[in-house]
Design a protein around this motif. Structure first.
Motif, PDB file in Angstrom:
ATOM      1  N   ALA A  44      14.443  -5.911  -4.451  1.00  0.00           N
ATOM      2  CA  ALA A  44      13.174  -6.016  -3.717  1.00  0.00           C
ATOM      3  C   ALA A  44      13.293  -5.263  -2.398  1.00  0.00           C
ATOM      4  N   PRO A  45      12.204  -4.645  -1.949  1.00  0.00           N
ATOM      5  CA  PRO A  45      12.255  -3.946  -0.657  1.00  0.00           C
ATOM      6  C   PRO A  45      12.297  -4.942   0.496  1.00  0.00           C
ATOM      7  N   SER A  46      12.924  -4.511   1.594  1.00  0.00           N
ATOM      8  CA  SER A  46      12.944  -5.328   2.809  1.00  0.00           C
ATOM      9  C   SER A  46      13.088  -4.417   4.020  1.00  0.00           C
ATOM     10  N   SER A  47      12.617  -4.899   5.137  1.00  0.00           N
ATOM     11  CA  SER A  47      12.695  -4.136   6.381  1.00  0.00           C
ATOM     12  C   SER A  47      14.160  -3.849   6.718  1.00  0.00           C
ATOM     13  N   MET A  48      14.458  -2.605   6.967  1.00  0.00           N
ATOM     14  CA  MET A  48      15.817  -2.134   7.289  1.00  0.00           C
ATOM     15  C   MET A  48      16.837  -2.530   6.215  1.00  0.00           C
ATOM     16  N   ASN A  49      16.354  -2.798   5.005  1.00  0.00           N
ATOM     17  CA  ASN A  49      17.205  -3.243   3.904  1.00  0.00           C
ATOM     18  C   ASN A  49      18.009  -4.485   4.296  1.00  0.00           C
TER      19      ASN A  49
END
Length: 194
Positions: A44-49
């Motif tokens: 799943a994508p996330s901010s700054m991984n």
């Protein structure tokens, strides 16, 4: 019972099939399917991984995690959620692992993880029902979750069950047609509200 979404435009079939039932079969979910569902969350994508999500997984009849999750649910949700063989709590880290500062989008990122879980579950013919109706403080205490983390959502997973498994008032809720806002109510092309 067919709850396929009646969309205005063609979208992926998994999205038209997905809905949040309150009835589940009394049947375990195979471990390989659960592993694929949880693997989907990894991507799943996330901010700054940052990947701020963590999962507490309760398997009905297999561990006390299930009972503890059930105990923290709102009474309304306990009535039907007890039919689900798996309960998952998404717990998000409020502090960015990359920066050590407050992650202002940890809940958004946890929602992305929940979305990936839901879509992979549908691919496995497993239905999900996400809940916000639970006592976060109680969950924090019974699982000894550090203050830095927040339980964001509880998700029931299982094979779709029969209406007869539910009390009559819940059966009526299950029979209602799926309704969504029209695009014109939330997609603005020219200015806010237009």
């Amino acid at each position: 019972m067919d709850k396929t979404a009646k969309t205005a435009y063609t979208i992926h079939p998994l999205m038209t099939k997905r809905y949040s039932p309150r009835t589940f079969e009394d049947r375990i979910i195979e471990e390989d399917k659960l592993n694929r569902i949880f693997e989907a969350i990894r991507w799943a994508p996330s901010s700054m991984n940052d990947q701020p999500w963590n999962l507490l997984v309760g398997l009905k009849g297999k561990n006390d995690v299930y009972d503890k999750i059930m105990d923290s649910l709102a009474e309304f949700n306990q009535i039907w959620a007890k039919l689900a063989p798996v309960l998952v709590v998404i717990v998000a880290d409020k502090i960015s692992a990359k920066t050590g500062t407050t992650n202002n989008v940890y809940q958004y990122d946890a929602g992305q993880a929940a979305s990936y879980l839901s879509m992979q579950a549908m691919e496995e013919n497993i239905y999900t029902h996400q809940m916000g109706g639970f006592d976060k403080d109680k969950m924090q205490t019974i699982f000894n979750i550090p203050e830095q983390f927040e339980p964001v959502s509880v998700i029931a997973l299982g094979y779709l069950g029969e209406l007869e498994n539910l009390p009559e008032n819940f059966q009526k809720m299950e029979m209602t047609e799926r309704v969504r806002k029209e695009q014109s109510e939330f997609v603005f092309w020219n200015a806010w509200g237009k």
